[in-house]
Design a protein around this motif. Structure first.
Motif, short mmCIF file in Angstrom:
data_model
loop_
_atom_site.label_atom_id
_atom_site.label_comp_id
_atom_site.label_asym_id
_atom_site.label_seq_id
_atom_site.Cartn_x
_atom_site.Cartn_y
_atom_site.Cartn_z
N GLU A 1 10.58 56.54 79.77
CA GLU A 1 11.82 55.82 79.55
C GLU A 1 11.52 54.32 79.51
O GLU A 1 10.84 53.79 80.40
CB GLU A 1 12.85 56.10 80.63
CG GLU A 1 14.21 55.51 80.24
CD GLU A 1 15.23 55.57 81.36
OE1 GLU A 1 16.10 56.44 81.28
OE2 GLU A 1 15.16 54.74 82.27
N SER B 1 17.56 60.97 78.94
CA SER B 1 16.49 61.06 79.95
C SER B 1 16.64 62.32 80.79
O SER B 1 17.73 62.68 81.20
CB SER B 1 16.52 59.83 80.85
OG SER B 1 16.28 58.66 80.11
N SER C 1 15.01 58.48 76.29
CA SER C 1 13.58 58.43 76.58
C SER C 1 12.77 58.87 75.38
O SER C 1 13.24 59.63 74.53
CB SER C 1 13.24 59.35 77.76
OG SER C 1 13.88 58.92 78.94
#
Length: 444
Positions: A102, A252, A232
């Motif tokens: 990320e 994410s 991410s």
């Protein structure tokens, strides 16, 4: 030849290459079952080395991989051969992968053991970039690894409260970066770059933990696209091709396997050399055949004997009786399960309906309804020798005629649509110039 300064005579140059040769694993032993009945079956092998990983194929050479593991559960209806090879489970390092990075507010690096076997990664490190403009600058902190179980996920963040990296991870949406996993000998296990160009990546030459690092074949083409805040750079697919298409941008999922990522990876964590394939045969007994005949109709007061046929070891009817035959005078659905000498079973079902009602025509004509009880439709069959039917009526329980049809000459089979009738008891009346017949019909 060696290109050395002032080297004018190259015939005496010597270049040394080191090769490591791995012996083929010993092939597994097939646990060949006796001939089995058609249906679900489990076949298995025993690997010579318990750390070997067993792969199943549908062909002796090449073919499709159909299973991984010492046993295989399948459904077989005909004689079938499966082909099994073993691969060494010792070279597990190739299965540790960078699975998510990320580059937004809560920066983190996630890795996962993409094999089903443990990895001893003691002495291995994870290193990352420390500049948006100089690809060779390395973050002063590295992540020292240890053991990872099969499928285990580990991560580091630049939050002091959550698996702290030790310093800030210099990540920013739209800016370049990279992450590398190196083993204790300086070999690259995995490498991910984003936003850098192909030329920048291939020109990279830096020092990590005392080892010289150049990406080489660990990455091809430009780096992966950097993702927006809240998403991410996430690995996907079934294998590592060291190219940008192995990754996409998605929400994410720290410490959770990414959507679109298949675990375990194909051939992950096994040696490159397979054993000789062994054949695992499955032989199928002939399936027993049992038949109770077609659905039938009997008149009230009569009975029918259902016969499952001779030659079976056992019989089991739905009323728990165990004879070859079952005699009944009641309407219903009847079924039997038989077992033959090989222990294989088969079943069959028959529906018995009752011919309920009046018949003023005696032996001149009869009427059958099926199915009865009925849901969406019923078929009315009229059997006669010389009787000419004229009218068919459907009468409800209160005596109202809810359906009427004039019959043409020779019209002896009528399909009655019941979808618009309420559930309940009805009577089917058929008239002729010689008399009438009535049957009770149950609509569900």
């Amino acid at each position: 030849y060696a290109s050395l300064a002032n080297d004018q005579f190259r015939d005496n140059d010597t270049i040394y290459y080191n090769f490591t040769t791995q012996a083929l694993p010993v092939e597994p032993t097939a646990n060949i079952s006796a001939t089995v009945c058609a249906g679900p079956v489990t076949v298995s092998v025993t690997p010579a080395d318990t750390t070997d990983i067993v792969y199943w194929y549908d062909a002796p050479i090449g073919g499709n991989q159909i299973n991984v593991g010492n046993s295989y559960n399948t459904t077989a209806t005909v004689d079938t051969n499966f082909y099994v090879e073993a691969r060494s489970g010792g070279a597990m390092g190739v299965c540790l992968r960078i699975t998510e990075v990320e580059v937004g507010t809560n920066d983190f690096i996630e890795i996962q053991n993409m094999s089903t076997s443990p990895i001893n990664a003691a002495g291995w490190i994870v290193a990352t970039s420390n500049s948006y403009t100089d690809i060779n600058l390395v973050n002063a902190n590295t992540w020292s690894l240890g053991s990872l179980n099969g499928g285990e996920i580990q991560y580091k963040t630049d939050l002091t409260t959550d698996n702290y990296w030790g310093s800030n991870l210099l990540y920013n949406p739209g800016s370049p970066g990279w992450v590398v996993i190196m083993d204790n000998l300086g070999a690259v296990v995995d490498f991910l770059a984003w936003q850098w160009t192909d030329a920048q990546i291939q020109a990279m030459n830096t020092t990590i933990a005392g080892f010289n690092f150049t990406p080489g074949s660990q990455w091809s083409g430009n780096g992966a696209i950097s993702c927006a805040v809240g998403t991410s750079i996430s690995r996907q697919g079934t294998s590592d091709n060291n190219i940008v298409s192995d990754f996409n941008c998605q929400a994410s999922t720290k410490n959770v396997i990414n959507p679109g990522l298949t675990y375990p990876f194909n051939f992950c964590g096994v040696g490159l050399c397979p054993s000789i394939r062994v054949t695992v045969p499955v032989s199928i007994f002939p399936t027993p055949v049992v038949s109770l005949g077609n659905d039938t109709v009997i008149s009230v007061g009569n009975s029918i004997t259902l016969d499952a046929g001779a030659g079976f070891v056992s019989y089991l009817w739905n009323d728990n009786s165990t004879s070859q035959t079952l005699t009944t005078s009641a309407a219903g659905t009847y079924y039997v399960t038989v077992v033959d000498n090989n222990g294989c079973s088969a079943s069959d079902t028959i529906v018995v309906n009752l011919n309920i009602g009046i018949n003023e025509l005696g032996g001149k004509a009869s009427m059958n309804l099926y199915p009865n009880p009925a849901t969406s439709k019923t078929v009315i069959e009229l059997n006669s020798k010389n009787v000419a039917f004229s009218t068919l009526e459907l009468i409800n329980i209160t005596g109202q005629v809810v359906y009427r049809k004039d019959l043409s000459a020779g019209e002896n089979s009528i399909t009655l649509d019941l979808t618009n009738f309420e559930s309940g008891i009805y009577f089917v009346n058929v008239h002729s110039n010689e008399g009438s017949m009535r049957q009770k019909l149950i609509v569900k």
